[in-house]
Design an enzyme around this catalytic site. Structure first.
Site, PDB file in Angstrom:
ATOM      1  N   ASP A 110       1.034  -0.951  -0.206  1.00 53.19           N
ATOM      2  CA  ASP A 110       0.103  -0.255  -0.254  1.00 53.19           C
ATOM      3  C   ASP A 110       0.192   1.212   0.235  1.00 53.19           C
ATOM      4  OD1 ASP A 110      -2.487   0.727  -0.098  1.00 53.19           O
ATOM      5  OD2 ASP A 110      -2.762   1.233   2.164  1.00 53.19           O
ATOM      6  N   CYS A 138     -19.986  -8.500 -11.473  1.00 54.80           N
ATOM      7  CA  CYS A 138     -21.030  -7.012 -11.111  1.00 54.80           C
ATOM      8  C   CYS A 138     -22.364  -6.988 -11.868  1.00 54.80           C
ATOM      9  CB  CYS A 138     -20.507  -5.925 -11.447  1.00 54.80           C
ATOM     10  SG  CYS A 138     -18.702  -5.609  -9.587  1.00 54.80           S
ATOM     11  N   CYS A 181     -15.468   5.610   4.681  1.00 48.94           N
ATOM     12  CA  CYS A 181     -16.417   5.139   4.244  1.00 48.94           C
ATOM     13  C   CYS A 181     -16.933   4.137   4.205  1.00 48.94           C
ATOM     14  CB  CYS A 181     -17.290   6.406   3.577  1.00 48.94           C
ATOM     15  SG  CYS A 181     -19.183   6.390   3.443  1.00 48.94           S
TER      16      CYS A 181
END
Length: 381
Positions: free
Chosen positions: A141, A195, A248
């Site tokens: 990361d 998806c 979030c």
């Protein structure tokens, strides 16, 4: 560069990697090649060109290295992608209805995952190097590596319409890390997109941060606003933030693939009791030393006390909890202009007109940004 000594068949090496990775707590492991994500570079370039990275200047500065994995290490022939499940025990969306409580993103409710994963990646890389003699490099990361496209090309999952990785086994809850090596381990097949016509992640976003499926405008994303953004939160997003004070999870938590997710993560990735549903009243009282103590070892600590309290004050302003007013009033004289400005906004949402006018007239504010907050609060809604 050290090439493998006495080369071991790739199949045996793969078996070794998988066994050791699972022993170290990784839930998925797969292999891809550094040149397998040729389309990711242009997409990232378009993202930066459009300014959607906001104030994350490091994305523009590392664009070339991030877009081409071999730019980080030209000799690398294989990329071992590893994933660790951090799925929550409960749906984090339920906390959004508890307005006197703070919602901290699931990934940040315990130790910083960078520390957990990097140590284990290094252990695995060292064992691999000792067995093969091949050079290795570890990334997680903080380095300019496009982990999500690499993980998708390795078959761990696919990048969903929310731009995050989705797994058929673990839903949207995976931490990623990578080991680059000069050893040729072959490559797994990429995962296809599952998806379909679903757009739940796009429709739930409180700030409309997705201009289109598979596209993100970070400047509108609550995760960016609460973590990366250093100044006052733009007024247009404050009400939509609700009680989200760090990150979030909405687009992740609503993904239908989460119903197949296995909650098998270890204790170090489970939420600390005091960070699962912390009270806004407690968080508003944190001075710098108390903030550092409470969030020691947590990724939350990296944003600093002032940005954190800014976020908590936005949540307080959205809470409709008049009992928080005394704490908000105390922060009107905080040493940080960032905090004082957010306190003005929270005050304007919680106090009656008489109390607001009294405090406004008593304020002896010299900071332009804070005075702008007072003036904005006087404007008609």
């Amino acid at each position: 560069m050290r090439s493998p000594r006495n080369p071991v068949p790739a199949a045996r090496l793969r078996e070794f990697i998988e066994t050791e990775a699972k022993a170290l707590g990784f839930d998925a492991v797969a292999v891809t090649r550094p040149d397998a994500i040729a389309e990711a570079g242009p997409r990232l370039g378009a993202f930066v060109e459009a300014g959607r990275h906001g104030t994350m200047e490091w994305m523009a500065e590392t664009l070339e290295r991030r877009a081409h994995p071999n730019a980080l290490w030209s000799e690398a022939r294989s990329v071992i992608m590893l994933a660790m499940n951090y799925g929550p025990d409960e749906n984090p969306l339920a906390l959004l209805d508890q307005r006197d409580r703070a919602a901290i993103s699931v990934y940040a409710r315990n130790r910083d995952y960078h520390d957990i994963i990097k140590g284990r990646l290094k252990t695995l890389a060292q064992k691999f190097a000792a067995r093969t003699g091949a050079d290795v490099k570890v990334f997680v990361d903080t380095a300019p590596v496009m982990e999500k496209p690499l993980a998708a090309s390795a078959g761990i999952g696919w990048q969903g319409k929310h731009t995050n990785l989705v797994s058929r086994e673990f839903g949207s809850w995976l931490f990623l890390g990578s080991i680059f090596t000069v050893a040729d381990l072959g490559a797994d097949a990429a995962e296809s997109d599952h998806c379909g016509s679903c757009r739940a992640c796009i429709d739930i976003c409180p700030t409309n941060a997705f201009p289109a499926p598979y596209q993100l405008d970070a400047r509108r994303c609550i995760s960016y606003l609460t973590i990366e953004h250093k100044g006052p939160i733009p007024h247009e997003f404050r009400a939509a933030m609700g009680n989200r004070i760090y990150g979030c999870d909405d687009c992740l938590a609503v993904c239908p693939w989460n119903k197949f997710a296995k909650v098998t993560r270890e204790a170090k990735l489970a939420a600390r009791d005091d960070l699962a549903t912390p009270a806004l009243a407690e968080l508003l009282t944190l001075e710098d030393a108390a903030f550092r103590e409470k969030f020691a070892g947590s990724p939350v600590k990296r944003i600093g006390r002032d940005r954190f309290i800014r976020n908590v004050l936005i949540a307080a302003g959205n809470s409709n909890e008049a009992r928080l007013l005394p704490l908000v009033e105390t922060l009107l004289v905080d040493p940080s202009p960032l905090v004082r400005g957010a306190a003005v906004w929270a005050l304007s949402r919680l106090a009656g007109q008489d109390a607001f006018d009294r405090l406004r007239l008593a304020a002896k504010e010299e900071d332009d940004d804070v005075n702008a907050e007072w003036m904005h609060a006087l404007e008609p809604a």
